[in-house]
Design an enzyme around this catalytic site. Structure first.
Site, PDB file in Angstrom:
ATOM      1  N   GLU A 267       9.222  31.550  46.380  1.00  0.00           N
ATOM      2  CA  GLU A 267       9.799  31.354  47.719  1.00  0.00           C
ATOM      3  C   GLU A 267       9.683  29.876  48.122  1.00  0.00           C
ATOM      4  O   GLU A 267      10.553  29.351  48.806  1.00  0.00           O
ATOM      5  CB  GLU A 267       9.126  32.259  48.749  1.00  0.00           C
ATOM      6  CG  GLU A 267       9.207  33.771  48.433  1.00  0.00           C
ATOM      7  CD  GLU A 267      10.610  34.291  48.154  1.00  0.00           C
ATOM      8  OE1 GLU A 267      11.575  33.730  48.711  1.00  0.00           O
ATOM      9  OE2 GLU A 267      10.750  35.247  47.350  1.00  0.00           O
ATOM     10  N   HIS A 270      12.663  28.066  46.866  1.00  0.00           N
ATOM     11  CA  HIS A 270      13.799  28.273  47.788  1.00  0.00           C
ATOM     12  C   HIS A 270      13.624  27.393  49.036  1.00  0.00           C
ATOM     13  O   HIS A 270      14.570  26.788  49.531  1.00  0.00           O
ATOM     14  CB  HIS A 270      13.859  29.735  48.244  1.00  0.00           C
ATOM     15  CG  HIS A 270      14.414  30.690  47.218  1.00  0.00           C
ATOM     16  ND1 HIS A 270      15.659  30.539  46.660  1.00  0.00           N
ATOM     17  CD2 HIS A 270      13.900  31.831  46.671  1.00  0.00           C
ATOM     18  CE1 HIS A 270      15.894  31.546  45.806  1.00  0.00           C
ATOM     19  NE2 HIS A 270      14.835  32.333  45.794  1.00  0.00           N
ATOM     20  N   GLU A 296      18.784  30.285  43.445  1.00  0.00           N
ATOM     21  CA  GLU A 296      17.816  30.940  42.568  1.00  0.00           C
ATOM     22  C   GLU A 296      17.334  29.973  41.475  1.00  0.00           C
ATOM     23  O   GLU A 296      16.215  30.098  40.980  1.00  0.00           O
ATOM     24  CB  GLU A 296      18.478  32.180  41.963  1.00  0.00           C
ATOM     25  CG  GLU A 296      17.531  33.232  41.442  1.00  0.00           C
ATOM     26  CD  GLU A 296      16.591  33.839  42.486  1.00  0.00           C
ATOM     27  OE1 GLU A 296      16.854  33.743  43.704  1.00  0.00           O
ATOM     28  OE2 GLU A 296      15.570  34.394  42.051  1.00  0.00           O
TER      29      GLU A 296
HETATM   30 ZN   LIG Z   1      14.692  34.178  44.710  1.00  0.00          ZN
END
Ligand SMILES: [Zn+2]
Length: 502
Positions: A267, A270, A296
């Site tokens: 995370e 991201h 991603e």
């Molecule tokens: Zn992801």
């Protein structure tokens, strides 16, 4: 309206749309992280109102008129404003192809399907979900027809998640990955150096210490806690309300040494993307990723390629020995590296390791393209699923809950989402290979816990572009190549050959 004025009016209107969407995202985040269980129904109504207002403001014919007026004077705008205008026009043109009545039918079918899927999965009974899957496939074909496509209806759906990508491009890529990755997985499981799981991994790991570790790693990666925070939730996710307010979540379990860490790094990858857009793009659609695959790629690059590397564990082992006194005395960085990469061929996608992950994606892609193109009946999904699991993973599926009912995506009506996970893996390997050439001492730096050069490179070549380019254009500019399997297969095969003495 005066054309120069049209762009400004449109821009202000879009900022308002963005504010409504951000407010809705705050409520969503709160629902996952803080909200007491009884708050659900009221929260649902609040979200529905906010989303309806955002949608109405965005898709109003007035927005369309402003776009047309601004486009008429496009040549007088600078490149950033041209890019912003083009992206607003792209979103608007897609949104207005879907009539309000269809949106309502789709959303009702989806709510019913989601409830049925929860029950079907609990009882492992596909027949309870079948009529809903059937209905959602029909609705998705209808949606594809409304959006328009040239080759296959699947492409119109894929466009929502991976703009510009087509199933004709994906097919040869996925065929090659399927062949090479299932062969690699078979070789690792046959390898004599796989060994049993070591005893030390079964200890209890204090969750407060785990939390400190995740925050330390996030800080080292460059996550700005002044413009973001980490919380706990049942399913880890990232959301953002601004470049300066990016939220991630993780989950903690005493029994699992790696779970919280890898969720946080994933995370965090991201989140670094979301914190890395240009300041001047704040509040606009340019401050977003061009595709889910590119998003991603960032989480997977940090989680798998950096977080599961030997230099990473070399650096953190001394810290971890202090965090868990006595628990890691006889464990070396090599041991941590090995366990972080252990191949466990699993029936469940979200538990899959890097070696087998794409195989889960490819089988879903093959089934959902066949469903949307009418080559497969929804009733035949369990049989087709189990056959592909046998073929790619060499496993027998004992029940539908651990087979075709395991993922939420189809129950949400999302077809075309799955390929983005595999594309994220491919993009991340291509970016990493280029970054390694540009920063020759990259791994020496990681060995010292220094991630700055890596983040700087990603900022420059990926994050700051925002939505000015498509994923393929970003990749081409950054690496000089189209999406391909070379870098990923080389990365994977060399990593697992070393780990498993293949
Ligand atoms: Zn992801």
């Amino acid at each position: 309206m005066n054309p120069a004025h049209a762009f400004e009016t449109l821009h202000l209107r879009m900022l308002d749309v963005g504010h409504l969407r951000a407010a809705s995202a705050v409520l969503d985040w709160d629902q996952e992280v803080n909200m007491p269980p009884a708050g659900g129904p009221a929260r649902g109504r609040q979200l529905a109102t906010l989303n309806a207002h955002a949608h109405a403001l965005f898709s109003a014919s007035e927005t369309g008129n402003l776009i047309n007026d601004a486009l008429a004077a496009r040549d007088h705008l600078g490149p950033d404003r041209q890019a912003l205008l083009d992206e607003i026009a792209y979103d608007y043109n897609r949104a207005v192809r879907i009539p309000e009545t269809f949106v309502r039918r789709f959303s009702e079918a989806r709510s019913a399907a989601y409830q049925a899927w929860l029950d079907a999965r609990r009882r492992s009974d596909f027949s309870m979900f079948l009529p809903h899957l059937d209905a959602l496939v029909v609705l998705n074909r209808e949606k594809a027809a409304l959006l328009g496509y040239s080759d296959t209806p699947y492409d119109a759906l894929l466009e929502d998640y991976e703009r510009g990508m087509t199933s004709a491009q994906l097919k040869p890529i996925f065929d090659l990955l399927a062949q090479r990755q299932s062969a690699l997985a078979a070789r690792t499981s046959a390898s004599s150096s796989a060994g049993a799981e070591p005893g030390w991994l079964g200890q209890r790991w204090d969750t407060a210490r785990q939390w400190e570790f995740t925050e330390q790693v996030l800080r080292d990666m460059g996550f700005d806690f002044n413009a973001g925070r980490q919380d706990r939730s049942a399913h880890p996710f990232t959301t953002n309300f601004s470049i300066h307010d990016v939220r991630i979540t993780t989950r903690l379990t005493e029994e699992d040494f790696f779970s919280a860490l890898f969720s946080s790094i994933h995370e965090g990858g991201h989140a670094l993307y979301e914190q890395g857009y240009r300041e001047e793009d704040e509040g606009t659609v340019l401050a977003s990723a061009p595709s889910l695959g590119m998003h991603e790629s960032q989480s997977r690059l940090w989680e798998n390629m950096i977080g599961r590397s030997l230099p990473f564990w070399n650096h953190y082992l001394p810290y971890l020995r202090k965090q868990y006194p006595g628990q890691l005395d006889r464990v070396g960085a090599e041991d941590l590296f090995r366990e972080a990469n252990r191949v466990r061929t699993s029936l469940i996608r979200v538990e899959a390791d890097e070696c087998t992950y794409n195989l889960h994606v490819i089988l879903r892609f093959e089934l959902e393209t066949a469903l949307i193109e009418g080559r497969l009946e929804a009733a035949d999904v369990p049989g087709a699923w189990n056959e592909k699991v046998r073929q790619y993973l060499g496993l027998e599926v004992p029940d539908d809950a651990s087979g075709c009912l395991q993922d939420i995506h189809w129950s949400h009506g999302s077809f075309g989402y799955f390929p983005t996970y595999a594309l994220g893996n491919l993009y991340s390997a291509q970016l990493l290979a280029t970054m390694e050439a540009a920063i020759p001492d990259l791994w020496d730096q990681v060995n010292e816990g220094v991630f700055g050069p890596c983040l700087c490179w990603l900022r420059e070549h990926v994050h700051r572009v925002g939505r000015r380019e498509t994923a393929v254009e970003i990749l081409r500019d950054a690496t000089g190549k189209e999406p391909d399997t070379d870098a990923f297969l080389e990365y994977l095969e060399s990593k697992y050959s070393a780990l498993y003495n293949l």
